[in-house]
Structures are given as structure tokens and as C-alpha cells.
Design an enzyme around this catalytic site. Structure first.
Site, mmCIF file in Angstrom:
data_model
loop_
_atom_site.group_PDB
_atom_site.id
_atom_site.type_symbol
_atom_site.label_atom_id
_atom_site.label_comp_id
_atom_site.label_asym_id
_atom_site.label_seq_id
_atom_site.Cartn_x
_atom_site.Cartn_y
_atom_site.Cartn_z
ATOM 1 N N CYS A 78 96.010 8.293 74.452
ATOM 2 C CA CYS A 78 94.658 7.857 74.125
ATOM 3 C C CYS A 78 93.701 9.021 73.910
ATOM 4 O O CYS A 78 92.779 9.247 74.701
ATOM 5 C CB CYS A 78 94.143 6.942 75.232
ATOM 6 S SG CYS A 78 95.253 5.566 75.458
ATOM 7 N N GLU A 79 93.935 9.789 72.879
ATOM 8 C CA GLU A 79 93.078 10.910 72.498
ATOM 9 C C GLU A 79 93.183 11.043 70.984
ATOM 10 O O GLU A 79 94.298 10.975 70.441
ATOM 11 C CB GLU A 79 93.617 12.244 73.063
ATOM 12 C CG GLU A 79 93.755 12.310 74.545
ATOM 13 C CD GLU A 79 92.676 13.158 75.206
ATOM 14 O OE1 GLU A 79 91.808 13.703 74.500
ATOM 15 O OE2 GLU A 79 92.737 13.249 76.434
#
Ligand code: LLP
Length: 418
Positions: free
Chosen positions: A346-347
């Protein structure tokens, strides 16, 4: 074409490493996994050995580039020494059959416990990076009734012209001892009872593509060695560090012999033994990261190939904007589409490659090339992702040299509250 590049090749439309199909490796061991070629490791080491033939020279493989025990074992069997930067790396070298007497200990922050362990093991040399470290090493050695062999790592203030995060020999970097302070510090070291001065060390940076900076650093180091000799401090070795780059995309690094030529020319007729600490050039192009496409996602502005490897497995693209070539393992005879190859983390920085033309479908395998150096060693468990398996191919054999972690292992050291 180098032997490392030959070890990864197409046969019958499918990518192989040595004699083994990557499709077979994925089937047997799952993805993501790192896959290394023993032949490529051996031939990279041979290039260094041959370039140094006839010299009193040693190669100390920089363990940080890839520290899997089996990889260290391969190099130990080839006669390599090692460059370590922690007690953990020392323990790995010893377990893998490496010799402490051929090991140098680098790094700016050696702890007392690490110094003790390295003295016990009998490392060949501590590459000391500050006056404070010199004092500490002297007292730790004294407390153990030993003399610690040392080199000072000097900072020759040479611009290696590489990525700023991997330049280490500039005055503004945290590494080494300022050139102008070195003479006084050597004189001080001579006066300390528990130290034995052996050499001088420098390492100016990594992924160097031009021999000029290392040649310039060598000239400065030799000048310093001569000034020390005039003061009665005779050095037995010169350690010129690592740094030789590899081809990731279209770089054209010199062959080892070409890189070393202007260095070796300056060493003609000198007494000192020479030493290098190559990492990337020994392992970088001997390994790849094998991953499977989970989903293809077509958007208004971008298309994404979402794969099962991520920045936690290979952090170089996110950290340095590094380029790794991405090759479908079994290319399809369909039109290509431009994809960002991204992982599940999640980046937005979680990408392995941007804007790659690929003819692929969901479920296909991709090989992320040139991932043998600073791949697995810089991996993490971010997003509670078990780290990848590692496989070593030797001819027609593929051996798992690190199994995939399980999720339970990731929190085995933690507790909930009572
Ligand atoms: N010796 C010392 C003291 C070092 O600090 C290094 C690397 C080496 C030798 C080996 O250098 P090589 O031959 O591999 O260039 N994580 C970065 C590279 C960091 C290099 C750190 N020091 C990357 O992925 O590009």
C-alpha cells in the site's frame, strides 16, 4: 555478452536459467522467489581472479550484496575472502565455511560486542572509520589481551559520479576519515598498545561505470602510504574497496580487467598486497526475481500489471528509482501494452518498473533481471509479507537455499498483552 547474461536465456520460447526452466522453478517453489545461477557467480569471480592474476591480491566479497549462506559457501569454496559490516555478517561467513583470517570488518558503527566477536574469530583487519572507534577498539582489544589489526578507512574526497545514496567517498559523506586527518590518526594509532597497523582502506561508492574515480582515489591513497612510510609507518596492504557497476539497462561498465588497469598500473613495483571488496559485480547479474502477474488493471491514464512481488522484496526501484529489466518468462504472440509493474503493497512507491511494453496475460510469469545484488538482503516484511524463497541453479539442478517464510514466523517473536 557476459556469462551472467548467457546464464539467463530463452529455450523453446521459455526463459531458462542455466539448464532449468523458470516455469519449472515457479511450479516447484512458488513465487515470488529469487533465482541465482551458480555458473554466473563462478564466472564473475573468475573475471576478478584473472584480472588480478600474478599479483599479491585478495578478493573480499562484500557480504551485504547477497548474504545467503549458500552464496557465501560458493565464494568460500572459490577461495574468496569477505568484507563484513556487522556481527551478523561475521556469523554468516563463519557458518558458511568462510575464513575469519580472510575477512575484513568495515562499517562506521561497530559495537563493542561486534568488536569482541571479530577479535575472537581472528578477522584479518578492522577498517576503522573514526578516531572514537580507534579508541574503543584499542580498549576492547586490551581487555581481551589481544592486538587488533587495523587499517584506517580514509575518505579521498573523490566524486564517483553515481547515485547520491550510494556515493561514499565525498567529504560530506559519513564514511571514513578525512584525508587531512589521516596522518595524525595513524601516528596516534601507532602509540596505542593494543593495535597493529596493517593497511589503509577506501571505498568511494557503488555502481561505478568509469575507472577514473577509482584511479584518482588510488593515487591519493598511494601518496598517503608514501607519507606514512616516510614517518616510519609501513603498511602491508592497500584495500581499494568495491564499487564496480553492472549493466541493468544500457550501461556499459568496463570489464573487471579494464576497470582495474589504471589502478594496477599505479601499483607496479610496490610491496603492499592489494585487496578489493566487490559486491554487486560478483552477484548482481547472477540473479533474478521471479514473480507472477495476479491481475491486469486497465485504467484511464495507466495500465497496471499487479504482480506478487513488491517493494518489500526488491526495494531498489522505490529507493533509488533503479531500473531493472522485466522479461516475460513465456512471451505471447499478442500485441504489447504499456504497463506499470506494481506490487500489492500500500504505497504509490511500490513499483518494480514503469512504462514497460509487455505482451502478457494475468497468471503469466515475469523475471525481474539483475536482482542478485542488494535484492534479498534489503528485503523486509512490510505489510506482513513473508519474504521470498531463494533458489540456486547449478546446471540442470535447482536447489532451494532459503525457504519462503510463513506468516506465523513473522510474529513468532511478538506477544499479545496478558
Ligand atoms: N565495501 C564497502 C565498504 C561498501 O560500503 C560497499 C557497498 C562495498 C564494499 C561493495 O560495493 P559494490 O561492489 O557492491 O558496489 N544498496 C545499494 C548499494 C549500496 C552499497 C553499499 N556499500 C544498491 O542497491 O545499489
Amino acid at each position: 555478452m557476459s556469462s551472467a547474461e548467457q546464464s539467463v536465456h530463452f529455450r523453446d520460447g521459455s526463459l531458462h536459467i542455466e539448464g532449468v526452466a523458470l516455469e519449472d522453478i515457479a511450479r516447484r517453489f512458488g513465487t515470488p522467489c529469487y533465482v541465482y545461477s551458480r555458473a554466473a557467480l563462478t564466472s564473475a569471480y573468475a573475471s576478478w581472479r584473472e584480472a588480478l592474476a600474478g599479483r599479491r591480491a585478495s578478493i573480499c566479497y562484500a557480504v551485504k550484496a547477497n548474504s545467503n549462506l549458500a552464496i557465501l559457501d560458493v565464494f568460500a569454496r572459490l577461495g574468496s575472502g569477505f568484507d563484513i559490516v556487522s556481527g551478523g555478517e561475521l556469523a554468516r561467513v563463519l557458518v558458511a565455511g568462510g575464513q575469519a583470517s580472510r575477512t575484513v570488518f568495515s562499517g562506521v558503527g561497530k559495537s563493542t560486542a561486534e568488536m569482541r566477536a571479530a577479535l575472537e574469530a581472528g578477522v584479518h583487519c578492522f577498517n576503522v572509520e573514526s578516531a572514537a572507534e580507534l579508541e574503543r577498539l584499542n580498549s576492547v582489544a586490551g581487555a581481551h589481551g589481544k592486538r587488533a589489526p587495523i587499517a584506517l578507512r580514509v575518505n579521498p574526497d573523490v566524486d564517483p559520479k553515481t547515485h547520491p545514496y550510494i556515493s561514499t567517498g565525498l567529504r560530506k559523506n559519513k564514511f571514513g576519515i578525512a584525508f587531512e586527518d589521516a596522518i595524525a590518526l595513524y601516528a596516534h594509532a601507532r602509540a596505542l598498545a593494543n593495535l597493529e597497523i596493517r593497511g589503509i582502506a577506501c571505498h568511494i561508492g557503488s555502481q561505478l561505470l568509469d575507472p577514473a574515480p577509482i584511479a584518482e582515489a588510488t593515487a591519493k591513497v598511494l601518496g598517503l602510504a608514501d607519507r606514512l612510510a616516510a614517518d616510519g609507518i609501513e603498511l602491508t596492504h592497500l584495500d581499494l574497496g568495491g564499487g564496480l557497476g553492472i549493466r541493468y539497462r544500457d550501461e556499459a561498465p568496463p570489464p573487471v580487467a579494464g576497470y582495474l588497469a589504471p589502478v594496477l598500473a599505479q601499483l607496479e613495483g610496490r610491496r603492499e598486497e592489494i585487496r578489493f571488496e566487490p559486491g554487486r559485480s560478483l552477484v548482481g547479474n547472477a540473479g533474478l526475481l521471479l514473480t507472477r502477474i495476479e491481475y491486469l488493471k486497465h485504467g484511464a491514464e495507466k495500465n497496471f500489471a499487479v504482480v506478487d512481488a513488491a517493494m518489500n522484496d526488491l526495494t531498489r526501484p522505490a529507493l533509488y528509482d533503479a531500473f531493472h529489466e522485466i522479461q516475460p518468462v513465456a512471451p505471447r504472440p499478442v500485441a504489447t501494452c504499456r504497463y506499470d509493474v506494481v506490487g500489492p503493497v500500500c504505497e504509490s512507491g511500490d513499483f518494480l518498473g514503469h512504462d514497460r511494453e509487455l505482451a502478457v496475460e494475468a497468471g503469466d510469469l515475469l523475471a525481474i533481471l539483475s536482482a542478485g545484488a542488494y535484492g534479498m538482503t534489503m528485503s523486509s516484511n512490510y505489510n506482513t509479507r513473508p519474504r521470498a524463497a531463494e533458489i540456486l541453479v547449478d546446471g540442470s539442478q535447482a536447489r532451494q537455499i532459503r525457504r519462503r517464510e510463513t506468516v506465523e514466523e513473522l510474529f513468532a517473536l511478538e506477544t499479545t498483552l496478558p
